[in-house]
Write an enzyme that holds these catalytic residues in place. Structure first.
Site, PDB file in Angstrom:
ATOM      1  N   PRO A  16      43.911  38.030  38.416  1.00 39.04           N
ATOM      2  CA  PRO A  16      42.955  37.123  38.546  1.00 39.04           C
ATOM      3  C   PRO A  16      42.203  36.794  37.225  1.00 39.04           C
ATOM      4  O   PRO A  16      41.910  37.653  36.552  1.00 39.04           O
ATOM      5  CB  PRO A  16      41.963  37.731  39.653  1.00 39.04           C
ATOM      6  N   MET A  17      41.862  35.390  37.128  1.00 38.19           N
ATOM      7  CA  MET A  17      41.353  35.061  35.686  1.00 38.19           C
ATOM      8  C   MET A  17      40.346  33.884  36.104  1.00 38.19           C
ATOM      9  O   MET A  17      41.045  32.689  36.490  1.00 38.19           O
ATOM     10  CB  MET A  17      42.251  34.848  34.721  1.00 38.19           C
ATOM     11  N   CYS A 100      34.567  43.067  36.740  1.00 41.27           N
ATOM     12  CA  CYS A 100      33.913  41.935  35.668  1.00 41.27           C
ATOM     13  C   CYS A 100      32.778  42.453  34.918  1.00 41.27           C
ATOM     14  O   CYS A 100      31.945  43.211  35.425  1.00 41.27           O
ATOM     15  CB  CYS A 100      33.283  40.740  36.635  1.00 41.27           C
ATOM     16  N   GLY A 201      46.381  45.499  31.654  1.00 37.40           N
ATOM     17  CA  GLY A 201      45.536  45.764  30.297  1.00 37.40           C
ATOM     18  C   GLY A 201      46.736  45.818  29.179  1.00 37.40           C
ATOM     19  O   GLY A 201      47.389  46.812  29.099  1.00 37.40           O
ATOM     20  N   ASP A 202      46.632  44.625  28.326  1.00 31.11           N
ATOM     21  CA  ASP A 202      47.394  44.577  27.072  1.00 31.11           C
ATOM     22  C   ASP A 202      49.100  44.950  27.272  1.00 31.11           C
ATOM     23  O   ASP A 202      49.718  45.589  26.449  1.00 31.11           O
ATOM     24  CB  ASP A 202      46.983  45.745  26.244  1.00 31.11           C
ATOM     25  N   ARG A 225      46.591  37.654  30.013  1.00 28.23           N
ATOM     26  CA  ARG A 225      46.555  36.815  28.995  1.00 28.23           C
ATOM     27  C   ARG A 225      47.917  36.507  28.337  1.00 28.23           C
ATOM     28  O   ARG A 225      48.163  35.688  27.793  1.00 28.23           O
ATOM     29  CB  ARG A 225      45.659  37.560  27.719  1.00 28.23           C
TER      30      ARG A 225
HETATM   31  C1  FMN Z   1      39.826  34.152  30.942  1.00 33.61           C
HETATM   32  C2  FMN Z   1      39.827  35.488  31.562  1.00 33.61           C
HETATM   33  C3  FMN Z   1      39.113  35.554  32.938  1.00 33.61           C
HETATM   34  C4  FMN Z   1      39.266  36.701  33.838  1.00 33.61           C
HETATM   35  N1  FMN Z   1      38.834  36.462  34.899  1.00 33.61           N
HETATM   36  C5  FMN Z   1      38.767  37.693  35.942  1.00 33.61           C
HETATM   37  C6  FMN Z   1      38.291  37.514  37.331  1.00 33.61           C
HETATM   38  O1  FMN Z   1      38.036  36.352  37.878  1.00 33.61           O
HETATM   39  N2  FMN Z   1      38.569  38.664  37.925  1.00 33.61           N
HETATM   40  C7  FMN Z   1      39.182  39.842  37.450  1.00 33.61           C
HETATM   41  O2  FMN Z   1      39.172  40.873  38.076  1.00 33.61           O
HETATM   42  N3  FMN Z   1      39.289  40.058  36.430  1.00 33.61           N
HETATM   43  C8  FMN Z   1      39.333  38.803  35.610  1.00 33.61           C
HETATM   44  N4  FMN Z   1      39.815  38.916  34.066  1.00 33.61           N
HETATM   45  C9  FMN Z   1      40.545  40.058  33.706  1.00 33.61           C
HETATM   46  C10 FMN Z   1      42.070  40.188  33.703  1.00 33.61           C
HETATM   47  O3  FMN Z   1      42.208  40.036  35.132  1.00 33.61           O
HETATM   48  C11 FMN Z   1      42.827  41.291  33.332  1.00 33.61           C
HETATM   49  O4  FMN Z   1      42.268  42.529  33.856  1.00 33.61           O
HETATM   50  C12 FMN Z   1      42.291  41.496  31.809  1.00 33.61           C
HETATM   51  O5  FMN Z   1      42.493  40.115  31.055  1.00 33.61           O
HETATM   52  C13 FMN Z   1      43.405  42.585  31.159  1.00 33.61           C
HETATM   53  O6  FMN Z   1      44.667  42.157  31.305  1.00 33.61           O
HETATM   54  P1  FMN Z   1      45.743  41.569  30.146  1.00 33.61           P
HETATM   55  O7  FMN Z   1      45.693  42.254  29.191  1.00 33.61           O
HETATM   56  O8  FMN Z   1      46.809  41.200  30.836  1.00 33.61           O
HETATM   57  O9  FMN Z   1      45.011  40.098  29.946  1.00 33.61           O
HETATM   58  C14 FMN Z   1      39.713  37.815  33.326  1.00 33.61           C
HETATM   59  C15 FMN Z   1      40.348  37.899  31.983  1.00 33.61           C
HETATM   60  C16 FMN Z   1      40.297  36.808  31.247  1.00 33.61           C
HETATM   61  C17 FMN Z   1      40.947  36.678  29.955  1.00 33.61           C
END
Ligand code: FMN
Length: 328
Positions: A16-17, A100, A201-202, A225
Protein backbone atom coordinates in the site's frame (compact mmCIF):
# COMPACT_ATOMS: atom_id res chain seq x y z
CA UNK A 1 0.43 -18.62 0.24
CA UNK A 2 -3.12 -18.65 1.49
CA UNK A 3 -4.57 -15.67 3.41
CA UNK A 4 -7.90 -16.97 4.67
CA UNK A 5 -9.77 -17.80 1.49
CA UNK A 6 -7.44 -15.78 -0.75
CA UNK A 7 -4.74 -17.68 -2.64
CA UNK A 8 -1.64 -15.67 -3.52
CA UNK A 9 0.66 -17.71 -5.68
CA UNK A 10 3.45 -16.88 -6.16
CA UNK A 11 3.38 -14.75 -3.00
CA UNK A 12 4.40 -11.40 -4.51
CA UNK A 13 2.41 -8.40 -3.29
CA UNK A 14 2.22 -4.69 -4.17
CA UNK A 15 2.56 -2.62 -0.97
CA UNK A 16 0.00 0.00 0.00
CA UNK A 17 1.40 3.43 -0.91
CA UNK A 18 -0.46 6.69 -0.43
CA UNK A 19 -0.35 8.76 -3.62
CA UNK A 20 0.94 5.77 -5.61
CA UNK A 21 -1.01 2.48 -5.35
CA UNK A 22 -4.15 3.88 -6.97
CA UNK A 23 -6.35 2.16 -9.58
CA UNK A 24 -3.93 2.87 -12.41
CA UNK A 25 -0.86 1.65 -10.57
CA UNK A 26 -2.59 -1.47 -9.31
CA UNK A 27 -3.81 -2.38 -12.81
CA UNK A 28 -0.24 -2.21 -14.09
CA UNK A 29 1.23 -4.09 -11.13
CA UNK A 30 -1.40 -6.81 -11.45
CA UNK A 31 -0.77 -7.21 -15.16
CA UNK A 32 2.94 -7.43 -14.45
CA UNK A 33 2.61 -10.23 -11.91
CA UNK A 34 1.69 -8.78 -8.51
CA UNK A 35 -0.65 -11.46 -7.13
CA UNK A 36 -2.23 -9.16 -4.54
CA UNK A 37 -2.40 -5.38 -4.58
CA UNK A 38 -3.22 -3.15 -1.63
CA UNK A 39 -4.84 0.26 -2.02
CA UNK A 40 -3.58 3.55 -0.60
CA UNK A 41 -4.56 3.89 3.05
CA UNK A 42 -8.08 5.16 3.66
CA UNK A 43 -8.68 7.13 6.84
CA UNK A 44 -11.62 5.75 8.85
CA UNK A 45 -12.40 9.11 10.38
CA UNK A 46 -12.56 10.81 6.98
CA UNK A 47 -14.92 8.08 5.76
CA UNK A 48 -17.22 8.76 8.67
CA UNK A 49 -17.28 12.42 7.63
CA UNK A 50 -18.29 11.24 4.14
CA UNK A 51 -15.11 12.55 2.52
CA UNK A 52 -15.60 12.02 -1.23
CA UNK A 53 -11.83 11.82 -1.67
CA UNK A 54 -11.60 8.94 0.82
CA UNK A 55 -14.45 7.05 -0.85
CA UNK A 56 -12.67 7.46 -4.19
CA UNK A 57 -9.52 5.84 -2.72
CA UNK A 58 -11.61 2.69 -2.18
CA UNK A 59 -12.84 2.47 -5.77
CA UNK A 60 -11.87 -0.76 -7.46
CA UNK A 61 -11.78 -1.73 -11.12
CA UNK A 62 -14.57 -4.09 -12.19
CA UNK A 63 -13.13 -7.57 -11.71
CA UNK A 64 -10.11 -6.31 -9.80
CA UNK A 65 -9.09 -9.26 -7.65
CA UNK A 66 -7.49 -10.14 -5.37
CA UNK A 67 -7.23 -6.71 -3.83
CA UNK A 68 -6.93 -5.47 -0.27
CA UNK A 69 -8.25 -2.13 0.94
CA UNK A 70 -6.11 -0.62 3.68
CA UNK A 71 -7.80 1.33 6.45
CA UNK A 72 -6.16 3.59 9.04
CA UNK A 73 -7.44 4.82 12.37
CA UNK A 74 -7.56 3.94 16.06
CA UNK A 75 -11.22 4.19 17.01
CA UNK A 76 -12.45 0.57 17.04
CA UNK A 77 -16.03 1.48 16.07
CA UNK A 78 -15.02 3.74 13.19
CA UNK A 79 -12.47 1.20 11.99
CA UNK A 80 -15.09 -1.55 11.99
CA UNK A 81 -17.42 0.73 9.99
CA UNK A 82 -14.63 1.55 7.53
CA UNK A 83 -13.85 -2.15 7.15
CA UNK A 84 -17.48 -2.89 6.40
CA UNK A 85 -17.55 -0.13 3.75
CA UNK A 86 -14.39 -1.58 2.23
CA UNK A 87 -15.95 -5.03 2.09
CA UNK A 88 -19.06 -3.56 0.43
CA UNK A 89 -16.74 -1.99 -2.12
CA UNK A 90 -15.50 -5.46 -3.12
CA UNK A 91 -12.26 -5.86 -1.14
CA UNK A 92 -10.99 -9.43 -0.93
CA UNK A 93 -9.26 -8.53 2.30
CA UNK A 94 -9.06 -5.66 4.74
CA UNK A 95 -5.63 -4.48 5.83
CA UNK A 96 -5.14 -2.41 8.99
CA UNK A 97 -2.39 0.22 8.98
CA UNK A 98 -0.05 0.03 11.97
CA UNK A 99 3.02 1.39 10.25
CA UNK A 100 2.45 4.93 9.08
CA UNK A 101 5.06 7.14 10.82
CA UNK A 102 3.76 10.54 9.65
CA UNK A 103 3.23 13.04 12.53
CA UNK A 104 -0.22 14.04 11.26
CA UNK A 105 -1.30 10.38 11.58
CA UNK A 106 0.40 9.38 14.84
CA UNK A 107 -0.76 12.45 16.72
CA UNK A 108 -4.26 10.93 16.53
CA UNK A 109 -2.99 7.61 17.86
CA UNK A 110 -3.28 6.02 14.37
CA UNK A 111 -0.73 4.14 12.22
CA UNK A 112 2.48 3.22 14.04
CA UNK A 113 1.25 4.87 17.28
CA UNK A 114 -0.86 1.72 17.77
CA UNK A 115 2.37 -0.26 18.19
CA UNK A 116 2.70 1.54 21.53
CA UNK A 117 -0.87 0.97 22.66
CA UNK A 118 -1.43 -2.76 22.93
CA UNK A 119 -4.98 -2.67 24.31
CA UNK A 120 -6.19 -0.20 21.71
CA UNK A 121 -4.48 -2.09 18.88
CA UNK A 122 -6.08 -5.39 19.90
CA UNK A 123 -9.48 -3.82 20.33
CA UNK A 124 -9.30 -2.21 16.84
CA UNK A 125 -8.39 -5.54 15.31
CA UNK A 126 -11.11 -7.41 17.23
CA UNK A 127 -13.85 -5.00 16.14
CA UNK A 128 -12.74 -5.10 12.52
CA UNK A 129 -12.54 -8.90 12.44
CA UNK A 130 -16.01 -9.22 13.94
CA UNK A 131 -17.56 -6.81 11.42
CA UNK A 132 -16.40 -8.35 8.12
CA UNK A 133 -16.46 -11.80 6.56
CA UNK A 134 -13.33 -11.31 4.40
CA UNK A 135 -9.86 -11.98 5.87
CA UNK A 136 -8.25 -9.21 7.92
CA UNK A 137 -4.50 -8.52 7.81
CA UNK A 138 -2.29 -6.08 9.71
CA UNK A 139 0.64 -4.19 8.19
CA UNK A 140 3.00 -3.17 10.94
CA UNK A 141 6.42 -1.75 11.59
CA UNK A 142 8.56 -3.66 14.12
CA UNK A 143 7.87 -1.29 16.99
CA UNK A 144 8.13 2.33 18.01
CA UNK A 145 11.91 2.33 18.41
CA UNK A 146 14.72 -0.16 18.92
CA UNK A 147 14.02 -0.38 22.67
CA UNK A 148 10.40 -1.40 22.09
CA UNK A 149 10.07 -4.10 19.44
CA UNK A 150 6.40 -4.83 20.05
CA UNK A 151 5.45 -6.41 16.71
CA UNK A 152 6.13 -10.07 17.59
CA UNK A 153 3.94 -10.10 20.73
CA UNK A 154 1.27 -7.97 19.07
CA UNK A 155 1.18 -10.25 16.04
CA UNK A 156 0.64 -13.21 18.35
CA UNK A 157 -2.30 -11.42 19.99
CA UNK A 158 -3.73 -10.45 16.57
CA UNK A 159 -3.61 -14.07 15.44
CA UNK A 160 -5.59 -15.06 18.53
CA UNK A 161 -8.36 -12.61 17.67
CA UNK A 162 -8.64 -13.76 14.07
CA UNK A 163 -6.11 -11.90 11.87
CA UNK A 164 -5.18 -14.04 8.86
CA UNK A 165 -1.73 -12.64 7.91
CA UNK A 166 0.84 -10.08 9.05
CA UNK A 167 2.79 -7.79 6.71
CA UNK A 168 6.00 -6.68 8.43
CA UNK A 169 7.80 -3.52 7.33
CA UNK A 170 11.20 -4.26 8.85
CA UNK A 171 11.81 -0.87 10.41
CA UNK A 172 10.72 0.88 13.58
CA UNK A 173 8.70 4.10 13.59
CA UNK A 174 11.82 5.89 14.77
CA UNK A 175 13.82 4.61 11.80
CA UNK A 176 11.45 6.38 9.38
CA UNK A 177 13.30 5.57 6.15
CA UNK A 178 16.69 6.75 7.38
CA UNK A 179 17.98 3.34 8.46
CA UNK A 180 18.09 0.31 6.21
CA UNK A 181 15.41 -2.32 6.81
CA UNK A 182 16.45 -5.04 9.26
CA UNK A 183 14.91 -8.32 8.06
CA UNK A 184 15.66 -9.85 11.47
CA UNK A 185 12.41 -8.20 12.65
CA UNK A 186 10.49 -10.28 10.10
CA UNK A 187 12.04 -13.47 11.47
CA UNK A 188 11.05 -12.48 15.02
CA UNK A 189 7.40 -12.01 14.01
CA UNK A 190 7.39 -15.27 12.03
CA UNK A 191 8.59 -17.14 15.12
CA UNK A 192 5.63 -15.89 17.13
CA UNK A 193 2.75 -16.80 14.80
CA UNK A 194 1.31 -19.64 12.76
CA UNK A 195 -0.45 -17.42 10.18
CA UNK A 196 1.42 -16.27 7.04
CA UNK A 197 4.00 -13.50 7.47
CA UNK A 198 4.96 -11.33 4.52
CA UNK A 199 8.31 -9.52 4.60
CA UNK A 200 8.67 -5.94 3.42
CA UNK A 201 11.40 -3.32 3.28
CA UNK A 202 14.31 -2.77 0.89
CA UNK A 203 13.57 -5.83 -1.23
CA UNK A 204 15.07 -4.58 -4.46
CA UNK A 205 15.90 -7.60 -6.60
CA UNK A 206 14.64 -11.15 -7.19
CA UNK A 207 17.69 -12.38 -5.28
CA UNK A 208 16.75 -10.12 -2.33
CA UNK A 209 13.26 -11.65 -2.28
CA UNK A 210 14.60 -15.20 -2.06
CA UNK A 211 17.27 -14.22 0.47
CA UNK A 212 14.77 -12.45 2.72
CA UNK A 213 12.44 -15.47 2.68
CA UNK A 214 15.30 -17.86 3.43
CA UNK A 215 16.66 -15.68 6.24
CA UNK A 216 13.33 -15.10 7.95
CA UNK A 217 11.05 -18.01 7.02
CA UNK A 218 8.56 -15.44 5.63
CA UNK A 219 5.80 -16.78 3.40
CA UNK A 220 5.84 -13.96 0.87
CA UNK A 221 7.27 -10.62 -0.22
CA UNK A 222 5.71 -7.18 -0.39
CA UNK A 223 7.24 -4.66 -2.78
CA UNK A 224 6.92 -0.89 -2.64
CA UNK A 225 9.52 1.49 -3.99
CA UNK A 226 11.41 -0.94 -6.19
CA UNK A 227 8.35 -1.07 -8.44
CA UNK A 228 8.62 2.67 -9.19
CA UNK A 229 9.19 2.94 -12.94
CA UNK A 230 9.76 -0.83 -12.96
CA UNK A 231 6.47 -2.71 -12.61
CA UNK A 232 8.14 -5.65 -14.39
CA UNK A 233 9.87 -6.39 -11.09
CA UNK A 234 6.88 -8.47 -9.97
CA UNK A 235 7.31 -10.88 -12.90
CA UNK A 236 11.09 -10.99 -12.49
CA UNK A 237 10.66 -11.88 -8.81
CA UNK A 238 7.96 -14.50 -9.41
CA UNK A 239 9.99 -16.15 -12.14
CA UNK A 240 13.15 -16.26 -10.04
CA UNK A 241 11.27 -17.56 -7.00
CA UNK A 242 9.60 -20.31 -9.00
CA UNK A 243 12.32 -21.39 -11.43
CA UNK A 244 15.58 -19.64 -10.48
CA UNK A 245 15.60 -18.06 -13.96
CA UNK A 246 16.31 -14.38 -14.61
CA UNK A 247 13.94 -12.56 -16.97
CA UNK A 248 15.48 -9.85 -19.14
CA UNK A 249 14.58 -6.30 -18.12
CA UNK A 250 12.40 -4.31 -20.54
CA UNK A 251 13.82 -2.40 -23.49
CA UNK A 252 13.47 1.27 -24.33
CA UNK A 253 10.20 1.25 -26.22
CA UNK A 254 8.53 -1.07 -23.72
CA UNK A 255 9.38 1.35 -20.92
CA UNK A 256 8.12 4.34 -22.84
CA UNK A 257 4.92 2.48 -23.81
CA UNK A 258 4.30 1.60 -20.18
CA UNK A 259 4.92 5.19 -19.09
CA UNK A 260 2.35 6.36 -21.65
CA UNK A 261 -0.19 3.75 -20.59
CA UNK A 262 0.33 4.71 -16.95
CA UNK A 263 -0.04 8.41 -17.77
CA UNK A 264 -3.31 7.97 -19.66
CA UNK A 265 -4.80 5.64 -17.07
CA UNK A 266 -3.82 7.90 -14.17
CA UNK A 267 -5.29 10.97 -15.87
CA UNK A 268 -8.52 9.07 -16.56
CA UNK A 269 -8.73 8.08 -12.88
CA UNK A 270 -7.61 11.29 -11.19
CA UNK A 271 -8.37 13.97 -13.79
CA UNK A 272 -5.72 15.98 -15.65
CA UNK A 273 -4.53 18.31 -12.86
CA UNK A 274 -3.99 15.68 -10.14
CA UNK A 275 -3.00 12.96 -12.63
CA UNK A 276 -0.22 15.03 -14.17
CA UNK A 277 1.01 16.17 -10.77
CA UNK A 278 1.28 12.57 -9.56
CA UNK A 279 2.76 11.41 -12.87
CA UNK A 280 5.69 13.87 -12.89
CA UNK A 281 7.65 11.84 -10.36
CA UNK A 282 6.51 8.53 -11.85
CA UNK A 283 7.82 9.57 -15.26
CA UNK A 284 11.26 10.33 -13.82
CA UNK A 285 11.33 6.78 -12.46
CA UNK A 286 10.49 5.26 -15.85
CA UNK A 287 13.41 7.27 -17.24
CA UNK A 288 15.74 6.28 -14.41
CA UNK A 289 19.09 4.88 -15.51
CA UNK A 290 18.58 5.65 -19.17
CA UNK A 291 21.18 7.60 -21.13
CA UNK A 292 20.57 11.35 -21.15
CA UNK A 293 17.68 10.77 -18.78
CA UNK A 294 18.49 13.97 -16.90
CA UNK A 295 17.59 16.05 -19.96
CA UNK A 296 14.11 14.54 -20.01
CA UNK A 297 13.86 14.19 -16.24
CA UNK A 298 14.23 17.89 -15.55
CA UNK A 299 11.39 18.58 -17.95
CA UNK A 300 9.10 16.15 -16.11
CA UNK A 301 8.89 18.45 -13.11
CA UNK A 302 7.35 21.28 -15.12
CA UNK A 303 4.70 19.24 -16.93
CA UNK A 304 1.19 20.65 -16.56
CA UNK A 305 -0.97 19.04 -19.21
CA UNK A 306 -1.59 15.62 -20.73
CA UNK A 307 -0.49 16.96 -24.11
CA UNK A 308 2.87 18.15 -22.74
CA UNK A 309 3.42 14.79 -21.05
CA UNK A 310 2.49 12.84 -24.22
CA UNK A 311 4.88 15.01 -26.25
CA UNK A 312 7.70 14.39 -23.82
CA UNK A 313 7.18 10.62 -23.99
CA UNK A 314 7.05 10.76 -27.80
CA UNK A 315 10.34 12.68 -27.93
CA UNK A 316 11.88 10.25 -25.48
CA UNK A 317 10.79 7.30 -27.67
CA UNK A 318 12.12 8.93 -30.84
CA UNK A 319 15.38 9.67 -29.09
CA UNK A 320 15.68 6.10 -27.88
CA UNK A 321 14.91 4.64 -31.29
CA UNK A 322 17.30 6.98 -33.08
CA UNK A 323 20.12 6.22 -30.73
CA UNK A 324 19.20 2.51 -30.70
CA UNK A 325 19.75 2.61 -26.98
CA UNK A 326 19.77 -0.49 -24.90
CA UNK A 327 18.94 0.10 -21.28
CA UNK A 328 19.61 -1.75 -18.14
C1 FMN B 1 5.08 7.03 -1.24
C2 FMN B 1 4.84 6.00 -0.17
C3 FMN B 1 3.57 5.92 0.39
C4 FMN B 1 3.31 4.95 1.38
N1 FMN B 1 2.05 4.84 1.86
C5 FMN B 1 1.75 3.81 2.72
C6 FMN B 1 0.40 3.57 3.10
O1 FMN B 1 -0.53 4.26 2.69
N2 FMN B 1 0.18 2.52 3.95
C7 FMN B 1 1.20 1.72 4.43
O2 FMN B 1 0.95 0.79 5.19
N3 FMN B 1 2.47 1.93 4.05
C8 FMN B 1 2.76 2.93 3.19
N4 FMN B 1 4.04 3.09 2.75
C9 FMN B 1 5.09 2.13 3.17
C10 FMN B 1 5.23 1.00 2.15
O3 FMN B 1 4.05 0.24 2.06
C11 FMN B 1 6.41 0.06 2.51
O4 FMN B 1 6.15 -0.49 3.76
C12 FMN B 1 7.74 0.78 2.56
O5 FMN B 1 7.91 1.64 1.44
C13 FMN B 1 8.92 -0.20 2.62
O6 FMN B 1 8.89 -1.08 1.52
P1 FMN B 1 9.82 -0.87 0.22
O7 FMN B 1 11.27 -0.81 0.69
O8 FMN B 1 9.55 -2.06 -0.64
O9 FMN B 1 9.43 0.42 -0.42
C14 FMN B 1 4.34 4.07 1.81
C15 FMN B 1 5.61 4.18 1.24
C16 FMN B 1 5.87 5.12 0.26
C17 FMN B 1 7.24 5.20 -0.35
Amino acid sequence: MQIGSVLIDPPVILAPMAGVSNLAYRAIAREQGARLCITEMVNANALMHKSAKSFRLMELDPGETPVGIQIAGSDPTLMAEAAWQAQQQGADLIDINMGCPVPKVIKNGDGSALLNDRDKAISVVKEVVSRVSVPVTVKMRAGWDHTSITAPALAEAFERVGVKAIFVHARTRDDLYARPANWEFIRQVKEHVGIPVVGNGDIKTPQDAVKMMEMTGADGVMIGRSSFGDPWIFKRMSEFMETGRHLAPPGASERAEMARFHLRRLVSVKGEAVGIRQMRQQLTWYLHGTPESNVFRNRCYSLNTLEEAENLIREWMDHAQNEELSWI
